[in-house]
Scaffold this active site. Structure first.
Site, PDB file in Angstrom:
ATOM      1  N   GLY A  45      -9.468   4.727  -6.210  1.00 40.88           N
ATOM      2  CA  GLY A  45      -8.188   4.046  -6.393  1.00 40.88           C
ATOM      3  C   GLY A  45      -7.098   4.557  -5.477  1.00 40.88           C
ATOM      4  O   GLY A  45      -7.333   4.889  -4.318  1.00 40.88           O
ATOM      5  N   ASP A  80      -5.530   7.298  -5.601  1.00 38.42           N
ATOM      6  CA  ASP A  80      -5.748   8.717  -5.252  1.00 38.42           C
ATOM      7  C   ASP A  80      -6.650   8.807  -4.015  1.00 38.42           C
ATOM      8  O   ASP A  80      -6.402   9.571  -3.081  1.00 38.42           O
ATOM      9  CB  ASP A  80      -6.405   9.410  -6.446  1.00 38.42           C
ATOM     10  CG  ASP A  80      -6.287  10.915  -6.420  1.00 38.42           C
ATOM     11  OD1 ASP A  80      -7.213  11.585  -6.904  1.00 38.42           O
ATOM     12  OD2 ASP A  80      -5.272  11.424  -5.908  1.00 38.42           O
ATOM     13  N   ASP A 120       0.865  -1.183   0.000  1.00 42.35           N
ATOM     14  CA  ASP A 120       0.000   0.000   0.000  1.00 42.35           C
ATOM     15  C   ASP A 120       0.900   1.232   0.000  1.00 42.35           C
ATOM     16  O   ASP A 120       1.681   1.439   0.936  1.00 42.35           O
ATOM     17  CB  ASP A 120      -0.869  -0.036   1.274  1.00 42.35           C
ATOM     18  CG  ASP A 120      -1.779   1.167   1.397  1.00 42.35           C
ATOM     19  OD1 ASP A 120      -2.720   1.096   2.201  1.00 42.35           O
ATOM     20  OD2 ASP A 120      -1.559   2.175   0.692  1.00 42.35           O
ATOM     21  N   GLY A 178      -5.259   1.530 -13.640  1.00 43.00           N
ATOM     22  CA  GLY A 178      -6.525   1.136 -12.998  1.00 43.00           C
ATOM     23  C   GLY A 178      -7.701   1.680 -13.791  1.00 43.00           C
ATOM     24  O   GLY A 178      -7.978   1.249 -14.910  1.00 43.00           O
ATOM     25  N   TYR A 223      -8.007   4.207 -15.501  1.00 42.54           N
ATOM     26  CA  TYR A 223      -7.688   4.762 -16.837  1.00 42.54           C
ATOM     27  C   TYR A 223      -7.353   3.692 -17.871  1.00 42.54           C
ATOM     28  O   TYR A 223      -7.158   3.999 -19.042  1.00 42.54           O
ATOM     29  CB  TYR A 223      -6.556   5.802 -16.723  1.00 42.54           C
ATOM     30  CG  TYR A 223      -7.010   7.155 -16.188  1.00 42.54           C
ATOM     31  CD1 TYR A 223      -8.343   7.394 -15.857  1.00 42.54           C
ATOM     32  CD2 TYR A 223      -6.117   8.191 -16.008  1.00 42.54           C
ATOM     33  CE1 TYR A 223      -8.765   8.618 -15.369  1.00 42.54           C
ATOM     34  CE2 TYR A 223      -6.520   9.432 -15.510  1.00 42.54           C
ATOM     35  CZ  TYR A 223      -7.855   9.625 -15.197  1.00 42.54           C
ATOM     36  OH  TYR A 223      -8.260  10.845 -14.708  1.00 42.54           O
TER      37      TYR A 223
HETATM   38  N1  APR Z   1      -1.261   1.621  -3.066  1.00 45.77           N
HETATM   39  C1  APR Z   1      -0.622   1.367  -4.238  1.00 45.77           C
HETATM   40  N2  APR Z   1      -1.259   1.213  -5.415  1.00 45.77           N
HETATM   41  C2  APR Z   1      -2.618   1.282  -5.394  1.00 45.77           C
HETATM   42  C3  APR Z   1      -3.353   1.542  -4.208  1.00 45.77           C
HETATM   43  C4  APR Z   1      -2.616   1.704  -3.014  1.00 45.77           C
HETATM   44  N3  APR Z   1      -3.228   1.962  -1.837  1.00 45.77           N
HETATM   45  N4  APR Z   1      -4.685   1.560  -4.537  1.00 45.77           N
HETATM   46  C5  APR Z   1      -4.761   1.302  -5.852  1.00 45.77           C
HETATM   47  N5  APR Z   1      -3.530   1.132  -6.378  1.00 45.77           N
HETATM   48  C6  APR Z   1      -3.143   0.821  -7.759  1.00 45.77           C
HETATM   49  C7  APR Z   1      -4.172   0.157  -8.634  1.00 45.77           C
HETATM   50  O1  APR Z   1      -4.214  -1.246  -8.364  1.00 45.77           O
HETATM   51  C8  APR Z   1      -3.606   0.455 -10.012  1.00 45.77           C
HETATM   52  O2  APR Z   1      -2.614  -0.514 -10.336  1.00 45.77           O
HETATM   53  O3  APR Z   1      -2.893   2.059  -8.421  1.00 45.77           O
HETATM   54  C9  APR Z   1      -2.902   1.817  -9.831  1.00 45.77           C
HETATM   55  C10 APR Z   1      -3.580   2.983 -10.510  1.00 45.77           C
HETATM   56  O4  APR Z   1      -4.979   2.789 -10.492  1.00 45.77           O
HETATM   57  P1  APR Z   1      -6.001   4.023 -10.220  1.00 45.77           P
HETATM   58  O5  APR Z   1      -5.882   4.418  -8.811  1.00 45.77           O
HETATM   59  O6  APR Z   1      -7.327   3.596 -10.737  1.00 45.77           O
HETATM   60  O7  APR Z   1      -5.408   5.227 -11.098  1.00 45.77           O
HETATM   61  P2  APR Z   1      -5.544   5.527 -12.660  1.00 45.77           P
HETATM   62  O8  APR Z   1      -5.733   4.288 -13.462  1.00 45.77           O
HETATM   63  O9  APR Z   1      -4.393   6.422 -12.975  1.00 45.77           O
HETATM   64  O10 APR Z   1      -6.910   6.343 -12.757  1.00 45.77           O
HETATM   65  C11 APR Z   1      -6.939   7.623 -12.191  1.00 45.77           C
HETATM   66  O11 APR Z   1      -8.928   7.182 -10.976  1.00 45.77           O
HETATM   67  O12 APR Z   1      -9.135   7.347  -8.730  1.00 45.77           O
HETATM   68  C12 APR Z   1      -9.355   8.002  -9.893  1.00 45.77           C
HETATM   69  O13 APR Z   1      -9.123  10.316  -9.276  1.00 45.77           O
HETATM   70  C13 APR Z   1      -8.524   9.250 -10.004  1.00 45.77           C
HETATM   71  O14 APR Z   1      -9.734   9.966 -11.918  1.00 45.77           O
HETATM   72  C14 APR Z   1      -8.517   9.425 -11.481  1.00 45.77           C
HETATM   73  C15 APR Z   1      -8.384   8.007 -11.992  1.00 45.77           C
END
Ligand code: APR
Length: 169
Positions: free
Chosen positions: A32, A34, A10, A121, A123
């Protein structure tokens, strides 16, 4: 060139100078990774993000880390590309996320930085290609950052990052 470590876990628990979040353009927080980082940093993060946003895809902006514990001092907000099939410059935008985040890390004097798997994720960026872009871009970017930790949240992502590292050696 920064040393690269591949870790499973994490990202909010990382003990680094700066943590990168995969944000949306508003920098107001989302789901996610963020969402996890905003929950850990507290409500001031969204207020600070809103004050400096919007952030263009491929760019990176920095705020304090607020409620995150030391040594984390900064959050670097970067906006990945939404995957639309690969023909719209998505790979270049993703590479820019890593390059610009390292440039911002240099501006704030961060020597250790943790990245999530940006854009893989919500995106929808193919995680194997994203892993290769992350490793290649970090290796190709001159920076005073000494250690970059690429944080995988699940075993598949961890395996892909390790494979990207092996393929780059
Ligand atoms: N620690 C590490 N990695 C994480 C965690 C965490 N706590 N939570 C999720 N992830 C990973 C996911 O498994 C994925 O591999 O982060 C990666 C990116 O996924 P997303 O969070 O969905 O980000 P992204 O694909 O860039 O999409 C961004 O999603 O949450 C919204 O506000 C954000 O609109 C934006 C979009």
């Amino acid at each position: 060139m920064a040393a690269i470590e591949i870790v499973l876990g994490d990202i909010t628990r990382e003990r680094v100078d700066a943590i990168v979040t995969a944000a949306n353009e508003s920098l107001l927080g989302g789901g996610g990774v963020d969402g996890a980082i905003h929950r850990a940093a507290g409500p001031r993060l969204a207020r600070a993000g809103g004050a400096i946003g919007p952030c263009e895809p491929g760019d990176a902006l920095v705020t304090p880390a607020f409620d995150l514990d030391p040594p984390v001092r900064h959050i670097i907000h970067t906006v990945g590309p939404v995957w639309e099939g690969g023909g719209y410059g998505e790979a270049d935008v993703l590479a820019s996320c890593y390059r610009r985040s390292l440039a911002v890390a240099d501006e704030i004097g961060a020597r250790t930085v943790a990245f999530p798997a940006i854009a893989t994720g919500v995106y929808g960026f193919p995680p194997d290609q994203a892993a290769r872009i992350a490793v290649a871009t970090i290796k190709a970017t001159p920076t005073r950052v000494e250690r970059v930790r690429l944080v995988a949240f699940d075993d598949d992502a961890h395996r892909l990052l390790q494979a990207a590292m092996s393929a780059s050696e």
